[in-house]
Design an enzyme around this catalytic site. Structure first.
Site, PDB file in Angstrom:
ATOM      1  N   HIS A  34       0.827  -1.203   0.000  1.00 57.55           N
ATOM      2  CA  HIS A  34       0.000   0.000   0.000  1.00 57.55           C
ATOM      3  C   HIS A  34       0.869   1.264   0.000  1.00 57.55           C
ATOM      4  O   HIS A  34       1.542   1.551   0.977  1.00 57.55           O
ATOM      5  CB  HIS A  34      -0.874  -0.029   1.260  1.00 57.55           C
ATOM      6  CG  HIS A  34      -1.858   1.072   1.363  1.00 57.55           C
ATOM      7  ND1 HIS A  34      -1.795   2.025   2.361  1.00 57.55           N
ATOM      8  CD2 HIS A  34      -2.932   1.386   0.609  1.00 57.55           C
ATOM      9  CE1 HIS A  34      -2.794   2.863   2.220  1.00 57.55           C
ATOM     10  NE2 HIS A  34      -3.510   2.507   1.165  1.00 57.55           N
ATOM     11  N   HIS A  45      -1.197  10.369  -3.044  1.00 57.37           N
ATOM     12  CA  HIS A  45      -2.488   9.875  -2.578  1.00 57.37           C
ATOM     13  C   HIS A  45      -3.622  10.835  -2.921  1.00 57.37           C
ATOM     14  O   HIS A  45      -4.759  10.421  -3.111  1.00 57.37           O
ATOM     15  CB  HIS A  45      -2.441   9.651  -1.070  1.00 57.37           C
ATOM     16  CG  HIS A  45      -3.737   9.186  -0.489  1.00 57.37           C
ATOM     17  ND1 HIS A  45      -4.602  10.025   0.167  1.00 57.37           N
ATOM     18  CD2 HIS A  45      -4.325   7.958  -0.509  1.00 57.37           C
ATOM     19  CE1 HIS A  45      -5.657   9.334   0.554  1.00 57.37           C
ATOM     20  NE2 HIS A  45      -5.521   8.091   0.155  1.00 57.37           N
TER      21      HIS A  45
HETATM   22  O1  G3P Z   1      -6.675   1.649  -2.827  1.00 55.26           O
HETATM   23  C1  G3P Z   1      -6.917   0.923  -1.677  1.00 55.26           C
HETATM   24  C2  G3P Z   1      -6.796   1.863  -0.589  1.00 55.26           C
HETATM   25  O2  G3P Z   1      -5.539   2.437  -0.775  1.00 55.26           O
HETATM   26  C3  G3P Z   1      -7.856   2.885  -0.693  1.00 55.26           C
HETATM   27  O3  G3P Z   1      -7.607   3.866   0.134  1.00 55.26           O
HETATM   28  O4  G3P Z   1      -7.217   6.173   0.476  1.00 55.26           O
HETATM   29  O5  G3P Z   1      -5.366   4.600   0.820  1.00 55.26           O
HETATM   30  O6  G3P Z   1      -6.116   5.148  -1.482  1.00 55.26           O
HETATM   31  P1  G3P Z   1      -6.495   4.999  -0.048  1.00 55.26           P
HETATM   32 CA    CA Z   2      -5.055   3.593  -2.907  1.00 58.71          CA
END
Ligand code: G3P
Ligand code: CA
Length: 327
Positions: free
Chosen positions: A9, A51
């Site tokens: 992530h 992000h």
């Molecule tokens: O993309 C999966 C997760 O990352 C969604 O949340 O806000 O971290 O992009 P975000």
């Molecule tokens: Ca994401």
């Protein structure tokens, strides 16, 4: 059992400032199957990894007096946002900035890297993937898992992302069916548009409810859901309509863990992330987004082989119990 995917992530974002080449490189070294860049556009139409398009929180733009007048307020996807926005900067200008840790109070060790790393383009991330694959020489390719961020906003200002994402994937050999790619978005309109442009797997992100899974299955290959939605019943319902289930986001800090898996009371201290991942693996999920890919890969491998992983001692910290910033 088909492989359960470990998705890094924002890279190894628990250990390096998120969305930097160094964060993705570490994630690959730690055994991630996929690296996840969130994507936004520059003024000159280049996809970069952030992000969100507001970059005051994850770069040193506020320390650049030459960009002081770029600060502004605008409404994005219905939310009023103040700061500096990628669509107001050329790539050359973005490249004068350096990344900063998003969660300095929870991840103070990452602040040692503040000011050292560039904001990468999607193309640079794909170059890293291609270089990794060359080193693996015939082995399993590293997967890439791009997310279009604020696609309607960018389309409305003349900076659509979709073709640029597909072109970049194709340039690096990730366009064939079977390539290790998922394209993800919270915006169903964006995914429907992409469905008309590519046969690559698409993933609908969901945060508050599962909604009409049968309808989602008409344009997507999977759902990426918040942990709160990932009950065993929800996973079964998605599988019943042939949707993969990927879950977000697994983080080691007590702040992000349920009470019974925290170790101590300091929000920045690491709790039992392994235990949390195991809980979700038992619900039959197909993959998970994790800020600490080494832990994710270790727990996944042990689960698949039927062995309980040896518990690694959590990182001790003496930080006071402050609340986090951002997500
Ligand atoms: O993309 C999966 C997760 O990352 C969604 O949340 O806000 O971290 O992009 P975000
Ligand atoms: Ca994401």
């Amino acid at each position: 059992m088909s492989k359960i995917l470990v998705i890094a992530h924002r890279g190894a974002s628990g250990e390096r400032p998120e969305h930097t080449i160094e964060s993705y490189r570490l994630a690959i070294a730690e055994g991630a199957d996929y690296i996840e860049p969130d994507l936004v556009m520059t003024r000159d139409g280049v996809l970069i990894a952030r992000h969100e398009n507001e970059i005051g929180g994850t770069t040193d733009v506020a320390q650049h007096p030459e960009f002081a007048t770029r600060r502004r307020t605008q409404i994005i996807d219905g939310e009023t946002m103040a700061g500096w926005f990628t669509e107001d900067f050329t790539l050359a200008e973005i490249k004068t900035l350096r990344a900063r840790e998003r969660l300095p109070e929870l991840r103070p060790q990452n602040c040692a890297f503040d000011g050292r790393f560039e904001v990468p383009t999607f193309d640079e991330i794909m170059q890293l993937a291609a270089a990794t694959n060359r080193r693996r020489s015939g082995g399993v390719k590293i997967g890439v898992y791009p997310e279009t961020k604020h696609p309607a906003h960018f389309a409305a200002i003349g900076l659509p992302q979709e073709q640029a994402v597909l072109d970049t994937l194709r340039l690096h050999g990730y366009d064939a069916v079977g390539s290790p790619v998922f394209i993800q978005s919270f915006d169903p309109g964006n995914l429907r548009q992409l469905r008309g442009m590519t046969r690559l797997p698409l993933l609908q992100l969901l945060e508050h409810e599962l909604g009409d899974l049968g309808e989602i299955a008409t344009y997507a290959d999977g759902i990426g859901i918040a942990k709160s939605l990932a009950s065993a019943e929800g996973v079964l319902a998605a599988h019943a309509v042939n949707l993969k289930v990927h879950v977000w986001t697994f983080r080691a800090e007590n702040e992000f863990l349920p009470e019974d898996l925290r170790i101590g009371t300091v929000p920045a201290a690491h709790g039992d992330l392994e235990g949390e991942i195991q809980r979700f693996l038992r619900r039959g999920i197909d993959g998970f987004f994790v800020d600490f890919p080494a832990i994710g890969a270790r727990v996944r491998d042990a689960y698949i082989s039927g062995v309980q992983p040896l518990h690694q001692p959590p990182i001790a910290t003496s930080l006071p119990g402050k609340r986090p910033q951002g997500r």
